[in-house]
Every structure is written in structure tokens, then in C-alpha cells.
Design an enzyme around this catalytic site. Structure first.
Site, PDB file in Angstrom:
ATOM      1  N   ASP A  12     -33.135  22.468   9.308  1.00 41.97           N
ATOM      2  CA  ASP A  12     -32.631  22.006   8.023  1.00 41.97           C
ATOM      3  C   ASP A  12     -33.013  22.911   6.862  1.00 41.97           C
ATOM      4  OD1 ASP A  12     -35.265  21.350   8.229  1.00 41.97           O
ATOM      5  OD2 ASP A  12     -34.958  19.176   8.237  1.00 41.97           O
ATOM      6  N   ASP A  61     -35.576  18.648  15.760  1.00 39.80           N
ATOM      7  CA  ASP A  61     -36.543  18.208  14.761  1.00 39.80           C
ATOM      8  C   ASP A  61     -37.009  16.810  15.095  1.00 39.80           C
ATOM      9  OD1 ASP A  61     -36.466  20.235  13.029  1.00 39.80           O
ATOM     10  OD2 ASP A  61     -35.059  19.327  11.627  1.00 39.80           O
ATOM     11  N   ASP A 112     -34.974  28.207   8.549  1.00 43.16           N
ATOM     12  CA  ASP A 112     -34.498  27.932   9.906  1.00 43.16           C
ATOM     13  C   ASP A 112     -33.262  28.761  10.243  1.00 43.16           C
ATOM     14  OD1 ASP A 112     -36.462  26.086  10.326  1.00 43.16           O
ATOM     15  OD2 ASP A 112     -35.261  24.389   9.653  1.00 43.16           O
TER      16      ASP A 112
HETATM   17  P1  ATP Z   1     -39.799  17.593  11.347  1.00 41.03           P
HETATM   18  O1  ATP Z   1     -39.697  18.823  12.140  1.00 41.03           O
HETATM   19  O2  ATP Z   1     -40.280  16.466  12.123  1.00 41.03           O
HETATM   20  O3  ATP Z   1     -38.608  17.314  10.526  1.00 41.03           O
HETATM   21  P2  ATP Z   1     -40.919  18.924   9.389  1.00 41.03           P
HETATM   22  O4  ATP Z   1     -40.816  20.202  10.110  1.00 41.03           O
HETATM   23  O5  ATP Z   1     -39.896  18.575   8.395  1.00 41.03           O
HETATM   24  O6  ATP Z   1     -40.999  17.782  10.396  1.00 41.03           O
HETATM   25  P3  ATP Z   1     -42.475  19.434   7.291  1.00 41.03           P
HETATM   26  O7  ATP Z   1     -41.626  18.707   6.345  1.00 41.03           O
HETATM   27  O8  ATP Z   1     -42.438  20.904   7.343  1.00 41.03           O
HETATM   28  O9  ATP Z   1     -42.288  18.860   8.729  1.00 41.03           O
HETATM   29  O10 ATP Z   1     -43.926  18.963   7.049  1.00 41.03           O
HETATM   30  C1  ATP Z   1     -45.001  19.542   7.711  1.00 41.03           C
HETATM   31  C2  ATP Z   1     -46.274  18.940   7.142  1.00 41.03           C
HETATM   32  O11 ATP Z   1     -46.358  19.217   5.765  1.00 41.03           O
HETATM   33  C3  ATP Z   1     -46.303  17.426   7.251  1.00 41.03           C
HETATM   34  O12 ATP Z   1     -46.947  17.021   8.419  1.00 41.03           O
HETATM   35  C4  ATP Z   1     -47.108  17.020   6.055  1.00 41.03           C
HETATM   36  O13 ATP Z   1     -48.479  17.045   6.368  1.00 41.03           O
HETATM   37  C5  ATP Z   1     -46.838  18.104   5.063  1.00 41.03           C
HETATM   38  N1  ATP Z   1     -45.834  17.681   4.081  1.00 41.03           N
HETATM   39  C6  ATP Z   1     -44.613  17.214   4.336  1.00 41.03           C
HETATM   40  N2  ATP Z   1     -43.944  16.953   3.224  1.00 41.03           N
HETATM   41  C7  ATP Z   1     -44.758  17.256   2.214  1.00 41.03           C
HETATM   42  C8  ATP Z   1     -44.660  17.204   0.781  1.00 41.03           C
HETATM   43  N3  ATP Z   1     -43.563  16.799   0.180  1.00 41.03           N
HETATM   44  N4  ATP Z   1     -45.729  17.586   0.081  1.00 41.03           N
HETATM   45  C9  ATP Z   1     -46.836  18.015   0.677  1.00 41.03           C
HETATM   46  N5  ATP Z   1     -46.996  18.095   1.976  1.00 41.03           N
HETATM   47  C10 ATP Z   1     -45.990  17.708   2.762  1.00 41.03           C
END
Ligand code: ATP
Length: 887
Positions: A591, A334, A595
Site C-alpha cells: 500500500d 499485508d 512498496d
Molecule cells: P501491515 O503490514 O499489517 O499492514 P504495516 O506494515 O502497515 O502492517 P506499519 O503501519 O508499517 O505496519 O507499522 C509498523 C509499526 O509501526 C507498527 O507495529 C507500530 O508499532 C508502528 N506504527 C504504526 N502506525 C504508526 C503511527 N501512525 N505512528 C507511530 N507508529 C506507528
């Protein structure tokens, strides 16, 4: 303990929530008071389901005797006794007992190490007490507690649901039904089976979607899960593919040895040696030669690896993972939280193609949307959302007041798949999420100074690219009614973890490919990849691009790409499979609930201890306590060290066993007097295996382990080089023992003295070889792994024991030894030095011949390294790596 049931739990699913709350004596909004919860905790006990204990110590001790070899040994003892060798019989009895004690201690130690670890993975629950939500250990829940559940949580107790938002729960652990159940708050018929009680959630099941809040109706053993305790009583045995392989090897070797012994027995008797004497000799041969302790010792080496990994923040949930980790060839990680700190700060606002300072409050509604469409508090929640509260405060807004003024009436929670979250506050709704998603739903946008205009998508794209290229995570905000209007962007910074940078560097030099898989935007992902040193100009594939790849190109494209952006959890599974088809051993982090399949499928599923969900932790082989990438690297490092130590242990122990057996065998075959008699063989076997052999388990991980490529998954434990070494040292031991014995006799020493010298020589050579084994492939004095207290202790104890054996009268009479003079010790020293020199010379010679380190650690072609410097360009996609279409 765990009798946590409230009266009449039986009907709670059939009662309306208000009635349940009344019976439980709780206000569903405020929850219990801390004091009341304390009282209930002492009344109902901890919310834990006790795991039935394994076999007791006595039983585990007795099991040590359940071994064909021990039977033979005992029989030999009886025969010896009958023929008058009372002291010998006593010694054999003592050895059997010692063997059992050692086996028992070893097993208990390994098991304890594992037990301790399984309790380290924290299980917590969100509970409302005194009106305030807080995280507490799930074990402290009591009936009447108000708990909050969200997608990814494991339900911590049996709960009557009072509020649900699109909640779905996977109850397969309880009902076997694999489709998640949609939850409601309605009562059901009193006679409804567990699977049909939509208004309740049960301990041990998993929330797969949405959110819910409910009242705890039963805890601990009183839960449905408690009823079927056997579900959780799956205590894992201390075996791994490797220990099983070794056990099989030992068994096969045993057959050979028993056959050889039988032949030797016949031969000895035919030659005219009295049968009981030959019998005892043959038993000594068998006992000496069979590596009984091998599987147990391997389990110890692995268990020590587990403990070492836990010190570096990596908790291994399954013992075999230690082995696998050492062979990892790709780590898929991640971004947020693992490579970065997951401490977000909004640095820039933007709207209508322009950047706007945060403090100016020009984009007031964008900031307001960030506060309202948000589940976090300043000190708790998703760091992305916390950052949004921060920007509002910086601009002079008061989040609490805003929220009080516009209470939320509806929520569509954030999901990684949709990348959006929506909230409704009476007549107005707000949407926040990934820029592409939000923009696709808007037709107009607000202007920083006020007013609106049709959405300029090109300007938005440009702005978005500029922001992501700085490594910023960008969220867009929209007001939903009457027409969706884009309110602006908030861009936040999440600094890389310095320790991740070092760890990635180490992985690259170790030939372990690191790939970033993120839900974030490609631009952000690339910028962060550059900042942590993952690749200078990485290849990037987005989830959408992955989905369009022709199947024939998929595996190659995946193998040649370092950054995967906007990837959905489902695609993670495809990535793992593609890499595995290419022969990779894959470690994958995750996480979220979704997944779990990828984590299961990966060779090493890695879950986050702090930020992750219970679902991910359950599916994982390893949990990172600090969510830190560096812990994965450390675990790989330790895993490699463990594998080295295993090979060292095996390389040391096999010649010792074979040498002991051969000394007896040679004597019988040639009708010579034994240079070392059976009880003495038993003595050597027991003392050296414990005090010399096990020191190998504690060898430090060599600093060079991360400077060589990963071990090919197909490489067997017993390589040709290892077998050659085993044969060489076995021969050395036999020659040394016979040589010393004959020489002493030739010098006119009595038999007992000559044998004592032979024993000491044998042990001396074993100790010298142990020294040499500290580096299997390189001259040990050049590759000295540093001081080892265990090593010094082992050698010291062994020397002490040999002195006792030589000079204490009781030992002399038990083991047929005799005090020897200084000259004898010179022989011991000489033999040890000579043997050491021979093995070291062998290492040197072989490295000459093979042009490497005895053929063991030579670099190998292996899976293709990340082509990081080969091709630039962010979106180099198809046609990558056409060099290897030979599947
Ligand atoms: P990483 O793999 O780096 O941990 P992630 O997979 O956790 O990232 P996500 O949390 O799934 O990424 O977020 C993907 C996209 O969704 C982000 O780029 C953002 O644009 C949007 N996003 C993230 N958190 C939120 C939220 N709480 N509310 C709305 N949109 C969000």
C-alpha cells in the site's frame, strides 16, 4: 473540457506564495468556498487530461479486412463470379462481411470492458474548502484550490507549494530525473526550467516523502503533464503473452494449411477437376481450417475474466494479469486491513510492567501524547491513530481542547522504515511508535500512580510479549524533553475479517501458499496468523533476522516461512525475488510508496483501492476495491476458471477447423464428390464459431478449481492430451460427414439432400462435442458444471439456423441445400450421440491409463507447500528445509 489555467500561470513559480494566493483569489488557510469552486469548475472544466482517441470505428472495421486470408477469399469470390457462380460469389462476399462484423464486435467488446475498468480506479485528492479538508475526486479540482499532499499521493494538478514538511517528490514522469526532488516554498527565477522549480509540484508526479500543502495553479490540459499528453496516452493494446503465443500458433498453422491447400490444388487439377472448382474448394479448405478467430476469442475470454474479477472487488489493470493470476502459487499479503478489518480499538494501557484500565485515566500523559502526536480526526485518518483518539475520549479527555491548548510546531511524520512519529508542541515533544524503537530512546519510565523510575526493560519486554501474543498492536509513547521518558503503552485490537478466514482456507486447499508480511511485531503477527487460519504454529522471520541470513540459506528460509514481521518495504522486494527464484508465481500486496518496487517485481502486484497510495496503485497489476484478502482469492479462482475456459475453447475450436479442412482435403485427394461444398463450409465455420464456440467464454468457474494444485508455470497450453483430443475429434467429424453423405446417397437420396444431411451431421457433432467440452478431463455428465444460459442459447440458435438452412427456399438456393425428411434428422441425432459417447469413453479410458484425469489436472509435486504443521516454534530460523539445496 480541460483548459484549466489561471491567468499568468507562467510566473507563479517565481512569485512568493502570498502573491500567488492573491492572484488566484484565495485564502491559503480557508481555501475556496464550495460555491466559488463550482463556478470555477464550470469555467475551467474538469481536471482531466484527455487521452487521444484510438482509431475510429470505421477504421477499426476496415482493419478487419486487412488479412491475407480475406484477400484470398475475395479473390476466390471474384474468380467464382467470373466463371458464372454469382450466387456462390455473393455468399463468399457475405461471409467476408460477416467475418468482419464479428471481428469488429468482438474487439470492441473486449476493449470496452477494459476501458470501463481503467476508469474505475478512483483518483482522489485532499482539498481544503471553506476551511475544512475533504477528499474529492481529483477531476473536480480547480485553479485556486488548496490541496494537501502526503507521501504516496500522486500530485493531482500543478501546485504552488505554500507549506512543506520534509517533502520530496519524484518528478521522473515529467523530467526524467529519477532522484526525488526536495521541495521548499521559495520562489525561483522566472526562467527556471520545470526540474528546478523547488517551490512547485506538478500533476502526475509522486510525493515520496513528507507532507505539503499548496495552491492549485493549473488543472487538466493546462498542466505541464497536459502539455505532454502522450505520456498518459499509453492505451494498452488488447494483447497478452498468451494471445501473442496463440497468434503465432495460428500463423504457423496457416502456413501449413496454405502449403497443403496449394498441394491439393495441384493434385485436383492434375486429376482433371476444372481449375475454378478446385480453387474454390481449396479456398474453403483454407478458410475452414485456419483458426482466424482464435486470438480475438481469447481476448474475449480474458476480458470476461476481468469483468468477473471486478465483481469480486479485484480490478485488473493489465489484461495479462488474468492469465497469471490463475497460475499463482504464493500470495504474500499485508496484515492490517487485508486480513484484518483495520478498525482498531485500544483495549489495554500499560506502564511500568503493569496493565492499566483505559477508562481510569491513570496514564493521562500517555493518552495526551496519543492525541497530540497524531494526524487523524475521529472520522478520518490512519485507523491506528483514530484508535488513540478513541482511548483518550474513553478516559474522559477532549482531543480538540488538548490540541488547541498545545499547537504543533514541528512534525517528523510516521514512516514504515522508522516506525515512529514525533511532534513538537512549543517546549514539549512527543514520540510514538513501535515499542522497540521508542524504548531504545528512553532511560526512565513513568509509574501509573505518578513518579518515575529507571526503565525496566525486562518488565517492558514481558508486558510487550503478553500483549502481542493476544494479537494486539502495541504502540509506545514517550515525552522527549528534557530527558526522554517512556509514558506507557497502548495496545489495540483489530479483529480479523471473517471472509479472509474462508479465503485462506480456500487458498490452502488450492495449494496456494499464503504468507503474511507485516511491519507489525512478530508476536502480534503470529497471533493474527493463527486467528485467520494462516498457519497453526507458523514459522516467523523478522526483518532483522532476514537481513542476517547467509545468502545461501535465504531462499529456503523464505520459502519455508509463513510470517514475516517488522519487515521493511525494501525487504519485500527481496522476498519476491527469493520466491521467484524458487519457481513461484508470486502475488504481493502493498500500500505504501516504498512498496512500488516489490509490486512491480511480483508476478501480480496487488494494491489497495481504499487504503493504499496512488504510487502503489500505479505500480500494481491489480487493485482491490475493498482492500480485502478474499478478493485476491476470488481473483485467483476466476483466473483459474478463465484458463480452463481458454483450454475448453481451444479444445473445441481446433477440431472444428481441422475437420472442416479435412473434409475438403480428403474429397480432393480421393477424387470423391465433396460431401460439403465450399459455401457450406463457410456457413458452418461462421455460424458455429460464433454461436457455439463463444459460449465457452461464459462458462461458470467450476467449484472444483480451488481444490486442485496450481498449474505449473511451465505447462504449455497445448498438452499432449489436448492434442490427442483434437486429432480424435477431427477424425470423428470427417468420418461423420463422409459417412452421412455416402449413406444418404446409398439410400437413393439426391446429392443436395445428402449434403444437407452431412452439414447437419457435422454441426450436430460439433454441438455434441461442445457439450462434452464443458468438462475437458472428466465425463461431463458426472462433472456437469450446472446450467448455462449462454450454452442453451448457443445450441438453440445454432439449431434454428440449421433449420433455416434446410427449409427456407432462399437459403436452399444460396447454399445448395434441400429440405430433408425426419429420417435425416435421426442420422444427425445418432451421429451426435455416437460422437459424444466416443469422446466420453476416451476420457474414461485415459483416466484409467494415466490414473488421473486425462493427464491434465493431476496433482503435481510443485513448489513445496507451507510446512505449517511440520515444525512448531515461533522463531525457527536457520537450517530450515535443508532438503532442497540443489540450486
Ligand atoms: P501491515 O503490514 O499489517 O499492514 P504495516 O506494515 O502497515 O502492517 P506499519 O503501519 O508499517 O505496519 O507499522 C509498523 C509499526 O509501526 C507498527 O507495529 C507500530 O508499532 C508502528 N506504527 C504504526 N502506525 C504508526 C503511527 N501512525 N505512528 C507511530 N507508529 C506507528
Amino acid at each position: 473540457m480541460n483548459s484549466g489555467t489561471a491567468t499568468g500561470t507562467g510566473e507563479f513559480h517565481a512569485l512568493p506564495v502570498a502573491a500567488v494566493a492573491e492572484r488566484l483569489g484565495v485564502d491559503p488557510r480557508r481555501g475556496l468556498s464550495a460555491a466559488e469552486a463550482g463556478t470555477r469548475l464550470s469555467r475551467f472544466g474538469a481536471n482531466t487530461v484527455s487521452v487521444p482517441a484510438g482509431p475510429g470505428p470505421l477504421r477499426r472495421f476496415l482493419v478487419q479486412f486487412h488479412n491475407p486470408l480475406i484477400y484470398v477469399l475475395l479473390l476466390a469470390g471474384v474468380v467464382t463470379w467470373v466463371f458464372g457462380g454469382h450466387v456462390d460469389a455473393g455468399v463468399i462476399g457475405g461471409v467476408v462481411l460477416l467475418n468482419a462484423v464479428v471481428g469488429f464486435v468482438q474487439e470492441s467488446r473486449a476493449q470496452r470492458a477494459l476501458d470501463a475498468l481503467s476508469t474505475m480506479v478512483p483518483v482522489t485528492a485532499t482539498v481544503v474548502r471553506d476551511g475544512v479538508p475533504r477528499r474529492i475526486p481529483a477531476a473536480e479540482l480547480v485553479p485556486g484550490d488548496v490541496v494537501e499532499l502526503a507521501a504516496g499521493d500522486r500530485v493531482p494538478a500543478d501546485v504552488r507549494l505554500a507549506e512543506v514538511h520534509l517533502a520530496e517528490i519524484d518528478e521522473s514522469a515529467l523530467t526524467g530525473e529519477s532522484v526525488p526532488v526536495v521541495k521548499s516554498v521559495d520562489p525561483v527565477a522566472a526562467a527556471a526550467p520545470v526540474a528546478d522549480r523547488a517551490g512547485s509540484a506538478y500533476s502526475g508526479t509522486l510525493v515520496t516523502r513528507g507532507q505539503a500543502r499548496g495552491l492549485v495553479i493549473a488543472t487538466g490540459g493546462a498542466t505541464q503533464l497536459g502539455d505532454i499528453q502522450h505520456l498518459v496516452a499509453t492505451a494498452e493494446a488488447v494483447t497478452t503473452p498468451l494471445t501473442r503465443k496463440l497468434a503465432r500458433f495460428s500463423r504457423q498453422l496457416s502456413f501449413v494449411i496454405v502449403a497443403v491447400s496449394a498441394g491439393a490444388f495441384v493434385l485436383g487439377v492434375v486429376r482433371g477437376t476444372p481449375a475454378p472448382e478446385v480453387f474454390t474448394a481449396v479456398v474453403a479448405l483454407a478458410v475452414g481450417a485456419i483458426p482466424e478467430g482464435l486470438p480475438a476469442a481469447v481476448a474475449i475470454v480474458l476480458a470476461i475474466g476481468v469483468v468477473r474479477m471486478s465483481r469480486r472487488g479485484a480490478i485488473v489493470r493489465h489484461l495479462p494479469a488474468v492469465e497469471t493470476l490463475g497460475g499463482t502459487t504464493v500470495i504474500c499479503t499485508d496484515k492490517t486491513g487485508t486480513l484484518t478489518r483495520n478498525r482498531m480499538t485500544v483495549t489495554t494501557l500499560a506502564a511500568a510492567g503493569e496493565l492499566v484500565p483505559v477508562a481510569g485515566a491513570e496514564l493521562r500523559e500517555c493518552l495526551v501524547a496519543g492525541v497530540l502526536c497524531n494526524d487523524a480526526e475521529l472520522d478520518e485518518g490512519d485507523p491506528t491513530e483514530i484508535a488513540l483518539l478513541g482511548s483518550a475520549i474513553e478516559a474522559g479527555l477532549d482531543p480538540a481542547a488538548l490540541r488547541a491548548a498545545a499547537p504543533r510546531t514541528e512534525t517528523v511524520p510516521f514512516e514504515s522504515e522508522t516506525r515512529m512519529m514525533t511532534t513538537v508542541h512549543g517546549s514539549v515533544g512527543y514520540l510514538k511508535g513501535a515499542v522497540e524503537e521508542v524504548a531504545a530512546r528512553c532511560v526512565t519510565e513513568v509509574l501509573p500512580g505518578g513518579g518515575e523510575r529507571p526503565l525496566d526493560r525486562e518488565a517492558l519486554d514481558r508486558l510487550h510479549r503478553t500483549l502481542t501474543a493476544q494479537g494486539l498492536r502495541v504502540l509506545a509513547f514517550a515525552r522527549l524533553a528534557p530527558e526522554p521518558v517512556l509514558l506507557g503503552l497502548q495496545a489495540m485490537q483489530d479483529p480479523p475479517r471473517p471472509e479472509a478466514i474462508t479465503a485462506i482456507e480456500a487458498c490452502r486447499s488450492a495449494g496456494v501458499d499464503v504468507k503474511m508480511i507485516t511491519g507489525d511485531h512478530a508476536g502480534t503477527a503470529v497471533a493474527v496468523a493463527g486467528a485467520v487460519g494462516l498457519a497453526d504454529s507458523p514459522r516467523v522471520l523478522t526483518g532483522a533476522e532476514l537481513a542476517e541470513l547467509p545468502p545461501a540459506e535465504f531462499d529456503d528460509a523464505v520459502a519455508g516461512t509463513q510470517v514475516f514481521a517488522r519487515v521493511s518495504p525494501g525487504q519485500k522486494l527481496e522476498l519476491v525475488q527469493a520466491l521467484q527464484r524458487r519457481g513461484h508465481v508470486v502475488a504481493m500486496t502493498g500500500d505504501g510508496v516504498n512498496d512500488a518496487p516489490a509490486l512491480r517485481r511480483a508476478d501480480i502486484g496487488v494494491a489497495m483501492g481504499a487504503g493504499g497510495t496512488d504510487a502503489a496503485r500505479q505500480a500494481a497489476d491489480m487493485v482491490l476495491t475493498g482492500d480485502d484478502f478474499a478478493s485476491i482469492e476470488a481473483a485467483v479462482r476466476v483466473g483459474r476458471g478463465v484458463f480452463d475456459n481458454l483450454r475448453k475453447f481451444i479444445a473445441w475450436t481446433l477440431p472444428a477447423n481441422i475437420g472442416e479442412g479435412m473434409v475438403v482435403l480428403v474429397a480432393i485427394l480421393f477424387g470423391a464428390t465433396l460431401p460439403i461444398v465450399p459455401v457450406q463450409i463457410l456457413w458452418i465455420n461462421m455460424t458455429t464459431a460464433v454461436f457455439l464456440g463463444l459460449t465457452m467464454a461464459f462458462e461458470p468457474t467450476s467449484p472444483g478449481v480451488m481444490r486442485r494444485p496450481p498449474r505449473p508455470p511451465s505447462r504449455p497450453l497445448f498438452t499432449a492430451a489436448l492434442l490427442r483430443r483434437v486429432v480424435l475429434v477431427s477424425l470423428l467429424l470427417v468420418v461423420a460427414a463422409f459417412g452421412a453423405y455416402r449413406l444418404q446417397l446409398g439410400l437413393g437420396e439426391p446429392v443436395a439432400e445428402a449434403r444437407t444431411t452431412a452439414i447437419n451431421v457435422f454441426v450436430g457433432v460439433q454441438a455434441a462435442y461442445l457439450l462434452s467440452c464443458r468438462s475437458l478431463d472428466r465425463p461431463v455428465l458426472r462433472a456437469w458444471p450446472g446450467r448455462s444460459r449462454m450454452f442453451a442459447l448457443g445450441i438453440g440458435l445454432t439449431a434454428g439456423l440449421q433449420l433455416l438452412l434446410t427449409y427456407v427456399p432462399v437459403m436452399n438456393s444460396w447454399f445448395h441445400t434441400a429440405p430433408v425428411g425426419a429420417g435425416s434428422w435421426l442420422w444427425v441425432l445418432g451421429a451426435a450421440v455416437a460422437a459424444f459417447a466416443v469422446v466420453e469413453a476416451d476420457k474414461l479410458l485415459w483416466s484409467r491409463f494415466t490414473g488421473g484425469a486425462a493427464g491434465e489436472d493431476r496433482p503435481r509435486p510443485g513448489p513445496p507447500r507451507a510446512a505449517s504443521r511440520r515444525t512448531g516454534g515461533m522463531r525457527v530460523l536457520r537450517g530450515t528445509g535443508s532438503r532442497s539445496f540443489r540450486r
